[in-house]
Structures are given as C-alpha cells and as structure tokens.
Design an enzyme around this catalytic site. Structure first.
Site, PDB file in Angstrom:
ATOM      1  N   HIS A   1    -111.829  18.700  53.132  1.00 23.69           N
ATOM      2  CA  HIS A   1    -112.253  19.823  53.603  1.00 23.69           C
ATOM      3  C   HIS A   1    -111.871  19.623  55.292  1.00 23.69           C
ATOM      4  O   HIS A   1    -111.954  18.303  55.715  1.00 23.69           O
ATOM      5  CB  HIS A   1    -113.743  19.616  53.647  1.00 23.69           C
TER       6      HIS A   1
ATOM      7  N   GLU B   1    -122.088  16.143  52.097  1.00 24.93           N
ATOM      8  CA  GLU B   1    -120.843  14.943  51.953  1.00 24.93           C
ATOM      9  C   GLU B   1    -120.869  14.289  53.480  1.00 24.93           C
ATOM     10  O   GLU B   1    -121.572  14.611  54.400  1.00 24.93           O
ATOM     11  CB  GLU B   1    -119.663  15.869  51.705  1.00 24.93           C
TER      12      GLU B   1
END
Length: 676
Positions: free
Chosen positions: A289, A246
């Site tokens: 995150h 990601e």
C-alpha cells in the site's frame, strides 16, 4: 431534517438526520468533521459515477444496479446524453442540479482523479469516493487542504475499495458482491482483501454485514477509523464492529482511545474485534500500500495491537477468524443476532498478547516509497539551495530536522528531534504541521528551535534550512525529507540525509522526471526490480525464511507473513500480485520466488474478489508447465469462484496441496518447509 434546495443540502433545526444515525449540531461553525453522517448510505442514497461511460465504470455500474444500487446517472466531461438508460451530464455541478445525488463514485485513472475529486467537492456532493490508487500524494494533500475549509462533502479514499451497505443494497466501489449478506456487523478497514476475508467470514458465520467502509491504504485517508466508529455507534443496524488496520500512521491508536472512552460512557457497548497486519513487516520498506510504511515517531504494529487490547478490543491474527470471534462476543454481550447462522468448523482463536516494543521507528537506512535517492544525491540537492552539507566528521551533536506527511492533520509537517540515537528511549520526534497551500507560519520556527535545543547563535540559520527543505519538498513532490545536522561555528551543517520522493507523480502524470532520473536501479535487488516491471510488489525478507508467499493484496500479504510466523513458520518474502491478479502475474510471481534458494515450499494464499479463483488456479498450472516446478506448492483459494479453483487444483495431477482453511494450509506449508 435535510432537504435539497437548488442542488444544495440544507439543515433544518439543530439535528442532522439520516436513517438510524443521530448527530447533533449547535451554533458553532460547521467543519469537515460534521460530514461524518454522509457515510451512512443505503436504499435512500442516490448515486452518480464520474467517468460514467468508461469501461470500468460501465461494468461496475451494471453489477451495482443489478444488485440494487440506486444509480441515477453520471458524468463524463464533454458528453450529454444517455448511458445504460441513465442520463449523462458533462459536469458534476450540472449533475447536482438535475440528478440531486447523495454520493459520487469516481472511476477515472489516477492522473485524472485529483481534478474529478476537486470538481465533486466544489459542487458540494455529500459523499465523494475515489477508488483509484497511485494518486500523487501532493495532489491528495491539496485536496485535504480544500476539505478542511468546507462542511458539505465527505471524502473516502483514495486507493479505497469504497463503501457498501449490505442491508441497503447500495454499493459504491468494487467490492466482490457474492461475499456479502445483509446482517449486523459493521466493518472498517484499510485493506481491501482483508476486509473481503472478514466479510466472507461473517457471512459464513451467519452474521452478515450492515455497513462496510473501506478507508483505503493511501498515505492520507479522507475517512478514518474514528469516523466510521462514530457511525457504527449510533447505527441501529449494527450490533458488532470489526476494525482492520495495518502499519502506517496512528489511526489505530486514535481508534483505541475512542473505543476506551466509548466503553466508559456506554452501559452495553457494541463488541469490537480487530486485526492489525504488518507485525513482521520489513523495517523501512513500503509494504504494498502507498501508506503502509512507518515514519519517524509512528507506532509499529505490536504497539497498535497492545493499545487496542488495552481498550477492550478482541484481537485475532487472521481475518477468517473474525466471524466466530464476533459470534462469540455477540452471544456474551446479549446482542446476539436473531438471524439463523452456520458456524465455522473452528472456534475463536485470539492473538497472543503482545509486549509493548520500542515506539519509535528510525528509518534512515532503508525507508523508501518507490523512489529513494542515495545520500550523496540528497546532499547535492541541499547544496544547490545554498545549504552547507557534507559527510559527518564525527564531531558535534547530531539532531534531526525534516519535512514529512502528518497523517493525523492530513497535511505536510516539519519533523524535529534533538537527538538521532534510536537507543535513547527519551527521544521525542515532534511534528509541526502546516497548511499545504499556505506554508509554514514563521512564528512556528521559534518553537522548532526550542524543541531542537539549539544554541542562541545557531537559531538564526535555522529558517534557511527549513525554507530549503520545504521548497524542495513542495517543488519536487517529496513524501519524506530527513536531515541530520550539527551546530558548527554558529551555523547549521547538514551531515546526513534521507530523501524519499513520491514516484506516483512520475508514473501517473510524468511530473518530476529529473528526480526520477536519479534512481539507481543497479544498486537495487534485481528480483524486486524484475517483479516491479510486471506490477508485482516483491520484498525479500531478511533471515532464514524458507516459505515463499504469493498473495493478492498488500494487507493480506502482510497478514500471511504474520500468521505463518504465529504458526511457527518463516516467510522468505512478501509478495503482492495486486488486487487484479491474472494467470500471467501468478506465473511471473512464481518465477521471482523461485530465484530465492532459501525457499523450500511456496504458499499461495488468494482471496478471490476481483481476482477469480479459477483464473488463479489456471495460473498455477501454467507456472508448473512452463517453469518445470520442482518445489511443493500449497494453495488456499477462497472467495469468488473458489470451488471452481479448488476443483482445478484437485484434478490437476500435480504435486499441489489444496485447502480452504488457512490454519490447515499453514500447517501443511510448515510441514513441507521443514522437510526440505
């Protein structure tokens, strides 16, 4: 061979031998890199838990033991005795001497985790796994500084789902066990929910998994993609590899380079398929995150995809496609698994090739990691340290100087650029890493001055600005400090600043209260602030998006936005309920989404790991009842208790559209959005 003497692992001869893994060593000095082999867990692995008698650790241990994990005891400070019929000791060092563990799972809260991790490293536990999120970044940098000085302990985490061997029935983490099946695919992932989707996909395809390593979504991961790839390369149980990345950092680019070299040196390389989340991430925002944001000079998702494609990796745009992708690749490579398989209904769908985009992301406008202060406040902090700072007058060449996280070196670094115009393709943001505990070597200042192309008369004032930034960075636990400065009469004058501070230090330990008090909530989006109170990460996306998204897990939430865009839809928001979504958080998520007048349909995309499918379904029904919903809702529930959840939706009598296939759900969502 490796043996235990006095609680310490000893190497015999020149080869470190673990089951199916071969790494040679030489007379060179061992380092942290030599602990990679410790990742290969299995039936042989003796596991302890730190925080063993706690509620979460107890529940997890019961599940893991029933599954087959060889948990031999645990540690709870100040306690000695038994728990779950296993010994409880008061220190990790005592546990090493008496229980001889190969690995420890750390199940304590974020404010206790740094001390627990350090205790495990000092006791030389071979594998240390930390699942807690919100561990302050400066604590993690200090831990990495420790790790670099030793060659006994391998660290996984933080904010990681852990490691699980489906073949060896060894689970150290909180992965949803019903999804796993012993097989031939090795998986390495930043995102927990995306990895669970990949696991479920390979299970449905009949391939199963060998070893799954959750490196976690933290800013500085103790184990990265290349570490895992080295394990999978030599692992006889692994025939194919899945990589899930990601935005944030350069680990995916490092993996692409390793894969390119691996394919050159190997006659019949193991096939690799991958997914990268965050193609449509909001610029300058932290996407759930802790580590899902882009620092100056770091690559964006399209560039990562391009590098992996060029290295021979087959890309997909949704994790449910990884099973068929690997099945096809294994068949064409001659490595097809001999085990029986059940095909998914749909064939392989690869992601379109992505054109290389601008490689530098400048984040001065909006970049924030929870606590981002206004520029006037940042300039005040510099003035307090004797730095000449004021608003840019329009005169002088602007340069950039700051202190940030170097994810490659797992340390802080000085960042510098001789220009600040993002439209100049030749801009180079250069990093000058330094040890967290030792600070910047004064010798590096000359190299920084040269890179900044400073005049001779201004070089003498550079050390003062660097010292002030590093002092502020360390004492106030910043994660990113950027200044724009000009040369003026032989001095450096700061004319702009972009300061971000790690509010995990405040949330988990109540440190840095003075910095946290600088937050101006009145200037923030009220819907985002409202969601934050309930532990929900909500980001309103710019543009004319008309699809509200409700997802559990940051990686899956990013990927949902990406995959909808690939199908022709436009998401209005990013929303991560968190990995432990409940009926109440689902209802709260609906409340936030419904405040956006652009939204014409809501797409609920839940993968049940820790989150149960029936609980989510009940939350959706609760939202309809209490919020008097008028918008259509498309629901995709997979994973734990998915059948129960789908049944609740189907029998509700409400205007809900239930699917288990992502593409079918996305198509229906887009159809409804266009009708609105």
């Amino acid at each position: 061979m490796a043996s235990w003497q006095g609680g310490t692992r000893v190497l015999r001869g020149s080869t470190w031998s673990r089951k199916h893994v071969r790494f040679s060593t030489s007379s060179r000095r061992l380092s942290y890199a030599d602990t990679v082999a410790n990742l290969k867990i299995g039936t042989h692995t003796r596991v302890i838990f730190q925080g063993f008698t706690g509620r979460q650790a107890t529940a997890n241990a019961k599940e893991s033991i029933a599954w087959g994990t060889n948990i031999v005891g645990g540690v709870t400070p100040g306690k000695n005795g038994e728990h779950l019929g296993l010994p409880v000791l008061s220190t990790v060092r005592e546990a090493m001497e008496k229980l001889r563990p190969d690995a420890t799972g750390i199940y304590v809260a974020a404010h206790q985790a740094p001390a627990a991790i350090e205790e495990a490293i000092e006791a030389e536990v071979p594998l240390v796994i930390a699942v807690a999120e919100h561990i302050p970044i400066h604590d993690i940098m200090r831990i990495h500084s420790m790790l670099k000085t030793q060659s006994k302990s391998r660290f996984v985490g933080a904010n990681a789902p852990g490691i699980i061997s489906a073949i060896g029935k060894c689970r150290i983490g909180f992965q949803p066990l019903p999804c796993f099946m012993p097989g031939r695919i090795g998986i390495i992932a930043k995102s927990g929910t995306l990895s669970y989707e990949a696991v479920a996909s390979t299970t449905r395809s009949g391939l199963g998994q060998s070893l799954c390593i959750g490196m976690g979504g933290d800013v500085l991961a103790g184990t990265n993609f290349v570490d895992a790839l080295k394990i999978f390369e030599h692992d006889d149980d692994t025939e194919g590899i899945i990589l899930i990345g990601e935005i944030g950092g350069e680990a995916e680019l490092d993996a692409a380079e390793w894969i390119r070299e691996y394919r050159k040196r190997t006659p019949n390389p193991k096939p690799i398929s991958a997914l990268i989340a965050g193609v449509h991430a909001a610029p300058g925002r932290v996407m759930g995150h802790a580590g899902a944001f882009t620092l100056p000079g770091e690559s964006d998702a399209p560039r990562k995809i391009k590098h992996l494609q060029d290295a021979g990796v087959i890309m997909v745009n949704h994790p449910s496609k990884l099973g068929d992708s690997m099945k096809s690749l294994l068949g064409s490579s001659g490595r097809a698994s001999s085990g029986p398989g059940v095909s998914q209904r749909r064939g392989i769908h690869t992601l379109r090739r992505v054109q290389l985009q601008n490689t530098i992301r400048w984040s001065h406008a909006e970049q924030r990691r929870n606590l981002y202060i206004h520029e006037d406040q940042a300039l005040d902090l510099l003035r307090e340290r004797g730095i000449n700072a004021s608003v840019y007058s329009g005169r002088g060449r602007k340069r950039m100087l700051g202190v940030a996280v170097d994810r490659a070196n797992l340390s802080p670094c000085v960042i510098a650029s001789p220009a600040t115009d993002p439209d100049q393709p030749h801009i180079e943001v250069k990093k000058f890493p330094f040890d967290y505990r030792k600070g910047l070597d004064p010798i590096r200042v000359a190299a920084i001055a040269q890179h900044l192309q400073l005049g001779e008369s201004s070089k003498d004032s550079l050390p003062k600005l660097i010292d002030a930034l590093i002092d502020l960075y360390m004492k106030k636990e910043a994660f990113q400090l950027e200044t724009m400065f000009v040369e003026r009469l032989g001095e450096l004058k700061v004319v702009g600043a972009n300061f971000g501070f790690d509010d995990a230090a405040f949330r988990s330990t109540k440190r840095q209260q003075d910095v946290h008090a600088l937050r101006r909530i009145k200037d923030e989006d009220p819907q985002e602030v409202e969601a934050e109170k309930d532990g929900i990460v909500y980001i309103k996306l710019a543009g004319d998006g008309n699809i509200g998204t409700l997802v559990n897990g940051a990686g899956l939430a990013m990927n949902t936005v990406d995959a909808l865009a690939d199908a022709g839809g436009k998401a209005a928001n990013f929303l991560d309920t968190g990995g432990k979504a409940t009926s109440e958080t689902v209802k709260k998520s609906f409340q936030v989404i419904l405040q956006d007048p652009r939204v014409k349909v809501i797409f609920v995309n839940i993968f049940g790991g820790l989150t149960l499918g029936d609980m989510i379904a009940n939350g959706i029904l609760l939202a309809f009842k209490e919020l008097e919903m008028r918008l259509p809702v498309v629901v995709r529930i997979r994973g734990t208790n998915e059948e129960e959840g789908q049944k609740i939706i189907a029998n509700s009598g409400l205007p809900l559209h239930a699917f288990d296939d992502f593409e079918e759900a996305a198509a229906k969502t887009i159809e409804l959005a266009n009708q609105g």
